[in-house]
Every structure is written in C-alpha cells, then in structure tokens.
Scaffold this motif. Structure first.
Motif, PDB file in Angstrom:
ATOM      1  N   TYR A 150       3.836   7.118  -0.990  1.00 31.77           N
ATOM      2  CA  TYR A 150       3.771   7.226   0.464  1.00 31.77           C
ATOM      3  C   TYR A 150       5.010   6.648   1.148  1.00 31.77           C
ATOM      4  O   TYR A 150       5.402   7.106   2.219  1.00 31.77           O
ATOM      5  CB  TYR A 150       2.497   6.551   0.988  1.00 31.77           C
ATOM      6  CG  TYR A 150       1.322   7.499   1.051  1.00 31.77           C
ATOM      7  CD1 TYR A 150       0.940   8.205  -0.084  1.00 31.77           C
ATOM      8  CD2 TYR A 150       0.618   7.710   2.224  1.00 31.77           C
ATOM      9  CE1 TYR A 150      -0.120   9.089  -0.042  1.00 31.77           C
ATOM     10  CE2 TYR A 150      -0.449   8.598   2.268  1.00 31.77           C
ATOM     11  CZ  TYR A 150      -0.809   9.279   1.140  1.00 31.77           C
ATOM     12  OH  TYR A 150      -1.848  10.173   1.188  1.00 31.77           O
ATOM     13  N   ALA A 157       7.512   9.350   1.082  1.00 31.31           N
ATOM     14  CA  ALA A 157       7.125  10.431   1.992  1.00 31.31           C
ATOM     15  C   ALA A 157       7.428  10.064   3.442  1.00 31.31           C
ATOM     16  O   ALA A 157       7.933  10.884   4.207  1.00 31.31           O
ATOM     17  CB  ALA A 157       5.649  10.770   1.817  1.00 31.31           C
ATOM     18  N   TRP A 158       7.134   8.818   3.842  1.00 34.90           N
ATOM     19  CA  TRP A 158       7.394   8.441   5.233  1.00 34.90           C
ATOM     20  C   TRP A 158       8.874   8.260   5.528  1.00 34.90           C
ATOM     21  O   TRP A 158       9.363   8.686   6.583  1.00 34.90           O
ATOM     22  CB  TRP A 158       6.611   7.176   5.605  1.00 34.90           C
ATOM     23  CG  TRP A 158       5.217   7.533   5.994  1.00 34.90           C
ATOM     24  CD1 TRP A 158       4.075   7.265   5.302  1.00 34.90           C
ATOM     25  CD2 TRP A 158       4.815   8.297   7.153  1.00 34.90           C
ATOM     26  NE1 TRP A 158       2.994   7.809   5.958  1.00 34.90           N
ATOM     27  CE2 TRP A 158       3.416   8.442   7.091  1.00 34.90           C
ATOM     28  CE3 TRP A 158       5.500   8.878   8.226  1.00 34.90           C
ATOM     29  CZ2 TRP A 158       2.694   9.134   8.056  1.00 34.90           C
ATOM     30  CZ3 TRP A 158       4.780   9.566   9.190  1.00 34.90           C
ATOM     31  CH2 TRP A 158       3.393   9.691   9.101  1.00 34.90           C
ATOM     32  N   SER A 206      10.154  11.646   5.887  1.00 32.73           N
ATOM     33  CA  SER A 206       9.766  12.255   7.165  1.00 32.73           C
ATOM     34  C   SER A 206      10.643  11.735   8.303  1.00 32.73           C
ATOM     35  O   SER A 206      11.066  12.507   9.173  1.00 32.73           O
ATOM     36  CB  SER A 206       8.297  11.954   7.478  1.00 32.73           C
ATOM     37  OG  SER A 206       7.458  12.602   6.548  1.00 32.73           O
ATOM     38  N   ARG A 252       0.818  -1.223   0.000  1.00 34.92           N
ATOM     39  CA  ARG A 252       0.000   0.000   0.000  1.00 34.92           C
ATOM     40  C   ARG A 252       0.852   1.273   0.000  1.00 34.92           C
ATOM     41  O   ARG A 252       0.423   2.320  -0.473  1.00 34.92           O
ATOM     42  CB  ARG A 252      -0.898   0.024   1.233  1.00 34.92           C
ATOM     43  CG  ARG A 252      -2.037  -0.997   1.153  1.00 34.92           C
ATOM     44  CD  ARG A 252      -3.061  -0.731   2.212  1.00 34.92           C
ATOM     45  NE  ARG A 252      -3.806   0.488   1.967  1.00 34.92           N
ATOM     46  CZ  ARG A 252      -4.755   0.943   2.780  1.00 34.92           C
ATOM     47  NH1 ARG A 252      -5.056   0.291   3.872  1.00 34.92           N
ATOM     48  NH2 ARG A 252      -5.393   2.050   2.503  1.00 34.92           N
ATOM     49  N   PHE A 253       2.057   1.187   0.568  1.00 27.00           N
ATOM     50  CA  PHE A 253       2.916   2.369   0.631  1.00 27.00           C
ATOM     51  C   PHE A 253       3.381   2.801  -0.752  1.00 27.00           C
ATOM     52  O   PHE A 253       3.805   3.925  -0.951  1.00 27.00           O
ATOM     53  CB  PHE A 253       4.140   2.110   1.503  1.00 27.00           C
ATOM     54  CG  PHE A 253       3.823   2.129   2.948  1.00 27.00           C
ATOM     55  CD1 PHE A 253       3.660   3.327   3.605  1.00 27.00           C
ATOM     56  CD2 PHE A 253       3.664   0.955   3.657  1.00 27.00           C
ATOM     57  CE1 PHE A 253       3.368   3.360   4.957  1.00 27.00           C
ATOM     58  CE2 PHE A 253       3.369   0.976   4.999  1.00 27.00           C
ATOM     59  CZ  PHE A 253       3.213   2.168   5.658  1.00 27.00           C
ATOM     60  N   ARG A 285       8.864  10.163  -9.403  1.00 29.40           N
ATOM     61  CA  ARG A 285       7.630  10.554  -8.731  1.00 29.40           C
ATOM     62  C   ARG A 285       7.772  10.217  -7.243  1.00 29.40           C
ATOM     63  O   ARG A 285       8.766   9.609  -6.828  1.00 29.40           O
ATOM     64  CB  ARG A 285       6.427   9.836  -9.337  1.00 29.40           C
ATOM     65  CG  ARG A 285       6.452   8.329  -9.143  1.00 29.40           C
ATOM     66  CD  ARG A 285       5.179   7.683  -9.660  1.00 29.40           C
ATOM     67  NE  ARG A 285       5.210   6.260  -9.372  1.00 29.40           N
ATOM     68  CZ  ARG A 285       4.786   5.709  -8.227  1.00 29.40           C
ATOM     69  NH1 ARG A 285       4.271   6.457  -7.292  1.00 29.40           N
ATOM     70  NH2 ARG A 285       4.890   4.412  -8.021  1.00 29.40           N
ATOM     71  N   ARG A 309       1.552   2.949  -3.226  1.00 32.55           N
ATOM     72  CA  ARG A 309       0.491   3.674  -3.901  1.00 32.55           C
ATOM     73  C   ARG A 309       0.530   5.123  -3.465  1.00 32.55           C
ATOM     74  O   ARG A 309       1.283   5.530  -2.593  1.00 32.55           O
ATOM     75  CB  ARG A 309      -0.852   3.070  -3.519  1.00 32.55           C
ATOM     76  CG  ARG A 309      -1.023   1.663  -4.049  1.00 32.55           C
ATOM     77  CD  ARG A 309      -2.455   1.366  -4.324  1.00 32.55           C
ATOM     78  NE  ARG A 309      -3.276   1.819  -3.221  1.00 32.55           N
ATOM     79  CZ  ARG A 309      -3.895   1.002  -2.360  1.00 32.55           C
ATOM     80  NH1 ARG A 309      -3.791  -0.289  -2.493  1.00 32.55           N
ATOM     81  NH2 ARG A 309      -4.627   1.493  -1.399  1.00 32.55           N
ATOM     82  N   GLY A 310      -0.375   5.884  -4.024  1.00 30.77           N
ATOM     83  CA  GLY A 310      -0.453   7.284  -3.612  1.00 30.77           C
ATOM     84  C   GLY A 310       0.505   8.088  -4.439  1.00 30.77           C
ATOM     85  O   GLY A 310       1.712   7.838  -4.433  1.00 30.77           O
ATOM     86  N   HIS A 311      -0.007   9.030  -5.185  1.00 30.63           N
ATOM     87  CA  HIS A 311       0.870   9.850  -6.015  1.00 30.63           C
ATOM     88  C   HIS A 311       0.950  11.226  -5.397  1.00 30.63           C
ATOM     89  O   HIS A 311      -0.010  11.982  -5.407  1.00 30.63           O
ATOM     90  CB  HIS A 311       0.337   9.912  -7.439  1.00 30.63           C
ATOM     91  CG  HIS A 311       0.483   8.601  -8.126  1.00 30.63           C
ATOM     92  ND1 HIS A 311       1.414   8.380  -9.106  1.00 30.63           N
ATOM     93  CD2 HIS A 311      -0.144   7.426  -7.920  1.00 30.63           C
ATOM     94  CE1 HIS A 311       1.323   7.119  -9.499  1.00 30.63           C
ATOM     95  NE2 HIS A 311       0.371   6.524  -8.805  1.00 30.63           N
ATOM     96  N   LEU A 312       2.089  11.527  -4.856  1.00 30.34           N
ATOM     97  CA  LEU A 312       2.292  12.814  -4.208  1.00 30.34           C
ATOM     98  C   LEU A 312       3.105  13.708  -5.119  1.00 30.34           C
ATOM     99  O   LEU A 312       3.818  13.233  -5.996  1.00 30.34           O
ATOM    100  CB  LEU A 312       3.030  12.597  -2.895  1.00 30.34           C
ATOM    101  CG  LEU A 312       2.259  11.734  -1.895  1.00 30.34           C
ATOM    102  CD1 LEU A 312       3.177  11.227  -0.813  1.00 30.34           C
ATOM    103  CD2 LEU A 312       1.125  12.536  -1.290  1.00 30.34           C
ATOM    104  N   HIS A 313       3.016  14.996  -4.877  1.00 32.91           N
ATOM    105  CA  HIS A 313       3.815  15.921  -5.668  1.00 32.91           C
ATOM    106  C   HIS A 313       5.235  15.921  -5.120  1.00 32.91           C
ATOM    107  O   HIS A 313       5.458  16.332  -3.981  1.00 32.91           O
ATOM    108  CB  HIS A 313       3.217  17.311  -5.617  1.00 32.91           C
ATOM    109  CG  HIS A 313       1.930  17.403  -6.349  1.00 32.91           C
ATOM    110  ND1 HIS A 313       1.771  18.130  -7.491  1.00 32.91           N
ATOM    111  CD2 HIS A 313       0.745  16.812  -6.113  1.00 32.91           C
ATOM    112  CE1 HIS A 313       0.536  17.991  -7.917  1.00 32.91           C
ATOM    113  NE2 HIS A 313      -0.120  17.210  -7.092  1.00 32.91           N
TER     114      HIS A 313
END
Lengths: 216, 216, 216, 216
Positions: free
Chosen positions: B90, B93-94, B97, B6-7, B87, B9-13
């Motif tokens: 998630y 992104a994590w 972070s 699942r990580f 690209r 997935r998700g398309h972030l800028h």
C-alpha cells in the motif's frame, strides 16, 4: 432455474476486466485536470493579474485534489477486491461495468463543485454521487466474496467487513447532508473519508502473503 | 507498532500498478496536444493567414514538445524503478498515486506556459510543478529501494544515487528562478534537464542483465 | 566508448513499452472524434437544418476516417516490429517515445485539414506530418532490426525491406506536394497510402509461425 | 492464390489486440461524460437555478446512460469473442480496427441525441450507427469463428448463433425507424436492446469451463 443463474456462467478473462477498469480509472483521474481551465488575461505578461486569477481557481484545485485522491482510493480497493477473485463471470463483469459507470461520472460533479463551491446543491450532489459509487463498489465486493472468492481465502473473511464497508457511504452521505449547513464542513468530510481506507484491511495482511508467494 | 507499518502490508499486483500508471502516462502525453487549438481563419483558403497563425502558435508547440519529452523521461524512470521492486504494497501504491497526481497535473502548467510565454509567473510555475514531480518520484524511488527491492539487486546500489537524483529537482528549480530574469533561459533549462537522464544509470547496466535473463 | 553505447544498456520490460504505446494509440484514435463538433441548430427539431449541417461536416468526417485508418495501420506495423525484438533497451524506449510523439500530434493536422479542406497549406501539412511519422517509424524499425532482433529471425530479413519501407514516406510526401495543385488529389493519395501496408510483409508469414508456435 | 489469403498470414500478439481494444473501450465510455457540460448559472449560489438547469440536462444524462450500457455490452461480447481465438492474424486486426472505429464514433451520435432529443433525424442516426456497429461486430465474430477458433471449441458452435446475432442490428434498425414516429419509442428500444445480450450464450457455459480450467 434461478433467474440470475445465467449470470454466473460465462468464463471471462479476469485480466481483461482489469485492463478495461484500469483504463477507465486512468482516464477519469487524468480528465479531471481538464476542468482546470486556463484563466483569460487582459495583459498576458502581468504577474499580478495571473496571481489573482490563479487564486480564483482555488476551489477548482481543491475539487480536483479531493476527486483525485478518492478515485485513487477506489482504484486501490478495486485492485484488492479483484485480487480475491479466482475467475470472472458475467455477473462480475456487469457489476464492474456499473461501478465504472459511477467512476466515469465523477468528473461531472467534481466540475460542478469546483465551479459553484458556494452552492449547497452542487456540493451535496458530489457527496451523493460518491455515496452511490461506494454502494456500487460494495455490491461488486459482495458478489465476488460470495461467488468467486479464491478457495484459500474463504476462511479469512473479516466478519466485520460489511460494517466497515458501510462507513464509506455513511460518511459521504453525512457530507452531502452537511453541505446544506456549511459547504466547508462538507469539503472537510469528503477529504477525510478516503483517509479511512488508505491502509489495507487487517485480515488481508495475515493471509494473502502465503497465497501470493506462489505467484511471485 | 510503527504508525506507518500498516502501509507495508497489503499485497497488490505490481502489474496493475503498471497498467494504471501507463494509462495515466499515455493520457497525459496525448492530452497535451489538445492545447494546440486550431487557429480561426477569416479566409479559410488563405495560405498567408494560416502561416501567420501557425507562427503565432510557436510557444504552444514548444511547450508541448518540452512537456512531451519530460513526461516520457518520467515514464522511462518509472519503468526502471518499478522494475526494481519484487512486489507492491500500500505504501508503494499511495506514493505512486501521488506521483501520478503530479503527472496528471502537468497539462495545466504546460497550457499556461504555452498561452503566456512572456509571463514570468507562468513560466516559473512550470518549473515549480516539475520540481515537485521530481521530488515525488524520488520519494517513490526511495521507498522501493528501502522496502521492496529485489534481493539480487540489493548490493548493486549506487552510493551516489541520491545526489544524482537531486540534480533533477535542483535544475528545474533553477529554471523556475531563472524565469524571473529571462523566460528564454528558463525554457532552455527545462529542455536540457531531461537530457541528463536519457541514458540508464551506470550500475544498472552492470547488474540487471543477469537478473533479467532469467525472465526472458 | 561509442557515444551512443549507453543507450544500448538498460533492460526495460518490453511489455510496458507495449502498454504505454497501446495507450497512446488508443487515445489518439479516440480523441480524433472530439473534432467532430456538434453543429448548432436554430430549430432543435428541424430535420432539414440538421441534414444541412451534417453535410457541411463531410470534410471533417473524411479527415477523421483517413486519420483513423492511418493510425490503425501504424499500430499494426508497430505491433509487428515490437514482436521482432527480444528485449527493450533505452535506445528503443527513446525512439519509441519520439515515434509516439509523432502519433500524438496527428489530431492537430487532422483537425486543421478537416476545418480548412480548401487550404493547400493545411492539407499539405497533414502529408508532411505523416511523412515524419513514417520516418520515425522506420528509425525505430531499423534500430530493432540492427540491435534487438530475436536470433531466430535474423536470417529471415527481407533485403528489400528498406526500399519497401520508403514507399510510405515517399507517398505521403507526394500527397503533401500534390495538395498545392489539388487538395482532392492529396486526399486520395493519403487514403490510398495505408492500403499498401494492410497485409503483412511476405517473409513474415514464412518464418514467424515456427517462432511463435512455442509461445502459444 | 486467393486475393484475401495474405490477410490470414502475419502472427500478431492477441494480447496487444486486447490491450489496444480495451484502451479504446475505456476511453469511449469515459469521454461520453465530457458531453455533460456544466450549466451556466447567473447566481452561482442559487439552488433553484441549478436544479432547473440539471433537469434541462435530463436528455443528456439519458443519452449518456444508454451509450455507456451499450458500449459495456460491446466490450463484454468482444471479450467473449476474442476469447474464442487461439491467435491473431491481419484479418482479425483489420476487422477489429474497423469495429473499434465504429465504437470510437459513438460519442458523436450520443452527443447529437442528447442535444437534440426532439429531432427525429438525430435520434434515428444514433440507431443507424449502432446497427453498423453491431454488423461490424458480427463480421469480426464470423471471421474468428471461421478462421481462428480454438480447436477444442469447434464442435461447440451454436447453429442458431447467426440468427441470434442478427437480433441486435434488427432491433437497433427498428429503433432508428421508430424515431420518425416517436423519439420516446426509439429511446426505449435503444435501452432494451443491450439487455438481450447481458447473459452469456448458452453453449458457452457448457463448453468453456473445461477449456479454461487449464489456464487458471
């Protein structure tokens, strides 16, 4: 004319909303470390004394860690939600400002919980502040989904999105209540809540790619 | 389905990941100066007293200098690594972070080392924190190279990249150990480590130009 | 191979260099206000006492004002110089980091001069720090003009640019020396120096438009 | 040649002016929370004592709230006004820097009003600082409208814009005067003034869409 209609006017640069927001997020997470005040030592070279002082700081480290993860989670969701909008208006700008006001406030209850971890009021306020923050985020999300969503994403709405969204504030509220019974239970709830949101919403993965591909 | 799928997935800028990260980097390097507290003087106009107090601050100036260069080095490497991704998802992104959490923590051990430069624990913790930071960076880099790398860069991988990457954490770890024998040796190691990374990786220079030219 | 040749490799995003730099500039100018510490009052409602305390703060307000204008001037020049580059490499990134290190240091001498305005050493150090900052800027500018300048701007170089650029450090150095005779003279010199640079270089106005028009 | 003509030269990247400004805005709103100092407790676990201390902080919370909303309002207007410009010159950059200097100063009078809410001078200075800030903003707006406005927006000027713009400084000035009669009246005026500006100017809604559509 509807009294709130004027807020739907005004064409702002969505990019500047992101710039301003990312600035606030970045400062909030970085300011949190300022609460980790250096312990005063009588004997500057004493390893025993410094070890003891750092152990004393444990509740502050934990507060810092919880807040950092929570703010990063908000940043990630904010990133996702602003990505749904095709433009910005004054309504979005104000709801976003209120949401950022909530975020910018987080260092205060974080410091309070880190300083007085045995005080149920201090621990409870932390949960209450996060409940309000999550509600402010839901308001922003709702406004974007209703008014500013990209046309190609309109049909991809998750009908259970609102129910899912309310899990966050409900969980923080339970934590705030639990603090009066056990501060440890509250801390565990605060730490677990953001984990519920660390993966993207399911429908997101299905639809966004096509829409984003064009941009890349 | 793989539990971590699942990580992906998700398309972030990707741009917002950069914005947020650069905000954190900029604040971290600038906050470091706040540890340089102004010395109190009995006679405000006394040159001798001020000179004496500034000399006393020397360990803090040195801590500040070392941390500034190290964070700039991390920024440069971060810039390089995010430039490899086509690209953001998630997972990125994590991991990003968590890496930024490590960066945002740096002012604390910096202040501790500046305040108690003769305390081996204080000097050792500085090296330990940087070891963790470098490992978090390697995790981010590995994730990007495995999952998100631009297709045109895939063949340009340096087979010795991982070995080289591990020089950083190993060196900081040696510094952290050396602090228990001599704090001066530890400081020298901390100062020299980032110099190992100040020039770009070799394969980078060979391949990137063509890929970048298009963008300019 | 020339020992510094590796620095000319590495293709970085010029945009991220700007992002990071603007973050540092923004934080430096905003942190300056933290030195304006609230005066403690015995009688919280006393207008006379507050007036008296604010008058006492005058040297801090003046320090703040001087530093703010100087950092804005540096930002403006930085903006101009980075606009000359057609891409970023590791040499630019490191010279830029060193320059930002100088900028991030400015709050310290500013606070010192505001706290001890009658101390010639404190006032002199302020000028010395600005001299170093200006030299770091000239190094960055020189590197860009020699290695990374946009082809269309190459012929538009002002042959007197270096002489003009040296007016800044010379003027701050004179201020730093003057502080030992009169701190007031030094303050006047510090305040006047940035005014020399508030308008753009002459050749800039002649050439840039054509080059920029394409971008708009 | 007109003495100010040189300021109209110099082609700066409007984007970097926005980056720098958004950085300053973000830091100003986030620094405000640092004034909310944690109350010291004798009994760390006492709910009664913490409640009492938080009630004592009420004027600081109110100061924080008022300043946050005011700075967000300035950000929104700044966003709007910079959106009118088709490019940046040195005049814009300097007027913008002066305006940001005013914004960066806001944490000081905010802290003073929060600490001494019964002191008419402290409350009055807050209004005076906001009056100056609003005038600096009007100067920036006037410069852009006269010199840098996008051609397609030229005919869309609101002839009553200046009169409307002066409502802000006049209102803050009335608040600053009212502080000498009643600090409560002043606070109410400070809180209500930004509400006057929360919706976009009327002519904006009519014209901008067409101009912006192209960009989206």
């Amino acid at each position: 004319m509807h009294p709130f209609a004027r807020f739907k006017r005004g064409h702002l640069h969505l990019e500047r909303v992101e710039l301003f927001s990312d600035g606030v997020f970045a400062i909030v997470v970085t300011l949190l470390v300022l609460e980790l005040k250096l312990p005063p030592l009588k004997d500057h070279a004493s390893v025993t004394e410094l070890t003891h002082q750092l152990v004393e700081l444990a509740p502050k480290f934990l507060s810092w860690l919880i807040s950092f993860i929570i703010v990063c989670k908000f940043w990630l969701n904010h990133n996702h939600v602003l990505g749904l909008a095709h433009r910005a208006d004054y309504g979005l700008a104000w709801l976003n400002s209120l949401f950022l006001m909530g975020q910018a406030f987080i260092p205060f209850p974080t410091a309070m919980m880190g300083e007085y971890p045995t005080n149920p009021l201090a621990v409870s306020i932390f949960g209450a502040v996060l409940t309000v923050n999550t509600l402010l985020f839901i308001a922003l999300q709702g406004y974007i989904v209703r008014n500013l969503i990209k046309p190609e994403l309109k049909s991809a709405q998750d009908p259970r999105a609102l129910v899912k969204a309310l899990v966050g504030p409900a969980s923080y509220l339970i934590g705030a209540a639990a603090a009066w019974l056990s501060v440890h239970a509250a801390l565990v709830i605060y730490l677990l809540t953001p984990l519920f949101y660390i993966t993207p919403p399911e429908w997101h993965g299905k639809v966004q790619p096509a829409a984003d591909e064009k941009k890349l």
